[in-house]
Design a protein around this motif. Sequence first.
Motif, PDB file in Angstrom:
ATOM      1  N   UNK A 161       0.544  -1.536  -0.157  1.00  0.00           N
ATOM      2  CA  UNK A 161      -0.138   0.156   0.293  1.00  0.00           C
ATOM      3  C   UNK A 161       1.066   1.207   0.034  1.00  0.00           C
ATOM      4  N   UNK A 162       2.073   1.301   0.825  1.00  0.00           N
ATOM      5  CA  UNK A 162       2.583   2.474   1.021  1.00  0.00           C
ATOM      6  C   UNK A 162       4.098   2.818  -0.428  1.00  0.00           C
ATOM      7  N   UNK A 167      -2.977   5.287  -5.286  1.00  0.00           N
ATOM      8  CA  UNK A 167      -2.773   4.518  -5.868  1.00  0.00           C
ATOM      9  C   UNK A 167      -4.306   3.699  -5.573  1.00  0.00           C
ATOM     10  N   UNK A 168      -5.375   3.837  -6.110  1.00  0.00           N
ATOM     11  CA  UNK A 168      -6.416   2.274  -5.519  1.00  0.00           C
ATOM     12  C   UNK A 168      -6.092   1.470  -5.915  1.00  0.00           C
ATOM     13  N   UNK A 169      -6.150   0.207  -5.008  1.00  0.00           N
ATOM     14  CA  UNK A 169      -5.481  -1.052  -5.440  1.00  0.00           C
ATOM     15  C   UNK A 169      -6.680  -1.911  -4.965  1.00  0.00           C
ATOM     16  N   UNK A 209      -5.225   6.772   7.578  1.00  0.00           N
ATOM     17  CA  UNK A 209      -4.331   6.550   6.466  1.00  0.00           C
ATOM     18  C   UNK A 209      -5.117   6.005   5.236  1.00  0.00           C
ATOM     19  N   UNK A 210      -5.749   4.921   5.833  1.00  0.00           N
ATOM     20  CA  UNK A 210      -6.266   3.367   4.723  1.00  0.00           C
ATOM     21  C   UNK A 210      -7.652   3.571   4.799  1.00  0.00           C
ATOM     22  N   UNK A 220      -3.615   3.563   0.305  1.00  0.00           N
ATOM     23  CA  UNK A 220      -3.050   4.953   1.890  1.00  0.00           C
ATOM     24  C   UNK A 220      -2.974   5.606   1.029  1.00  0.00           C
ATOM     25  N   UNK A 221      -3.288   7.071   2.429  1.00  0.00           N
ATOM     26  CA  UNK A 221      -2.963   8.368   1.609  1.00  0.00           C
ATOM     27  C   UNK A 221      -3.808   8.767   2.310  1.00  0.00           C
TER      28      UNK A 221
END
Length: 224
Positions: A161-162, A167-169, A209-210, A220-221
Amino acid sequence: MRILVAEDEKDLNRVIVKELIKNHYSVDACYDGQEALDYIRCAEYDAIILDIMMPIMSGTEVVHALRKEKNPVPILFLTAKDSIEDRVAGLDIGADDYLVKPFAFDELLARIRAMIRRNSGNPDHCLTEANLKVDCNTRCVYRDNIEIELSNKEFAILEYLIRNKGIVLSRERIEQHVWNYDYEGGSNVVDVYIRYLRKKIDDAYEPKLIHTIRGSGYVLKVKD
């Protein structure tokens, strides 16, 4: 982090796989070049360890096919061919690194880490977002400088994620990246581990963040 080992010496293949798993990588293994190409086309790998002299397709043929398809996956040639000409040819065909047999596992692991850092565009082994710090070498995680203990799978998901922050995963992409082909788990395994991660790194801290992107997956942002 998910790695493919393509090596036709089965004993060596098993030893490499065992060492990588011990170092917390998710690993797939195959024994010929065509099988390696099939694996790579069906999954997302962080790095490939590829023997040059293999049955059906050579390692150089595999690399040539991947680079022709614009696949940028980092590739390390692992081979007994040790001349300067062989090394130059391997790198010129599109490999990222070249390690001669016999080799030390510490060097192999260090070269894998270096390839993954270069490919991610982040030369530092410490990744940060807001007050979250992830040290990919020591596998330590901190929030507000407080160390947080994670399981191997929790760390693997957080690292993924980091490395792709912002970016959407999708759930499928995360599962494919963190678990190998041998995994036989439930369909909601990613959701379960995301809940574990949130409890450990988000619930007691700000900013959150998640984030769940409904119908798409997770990102994650720091929210705007």
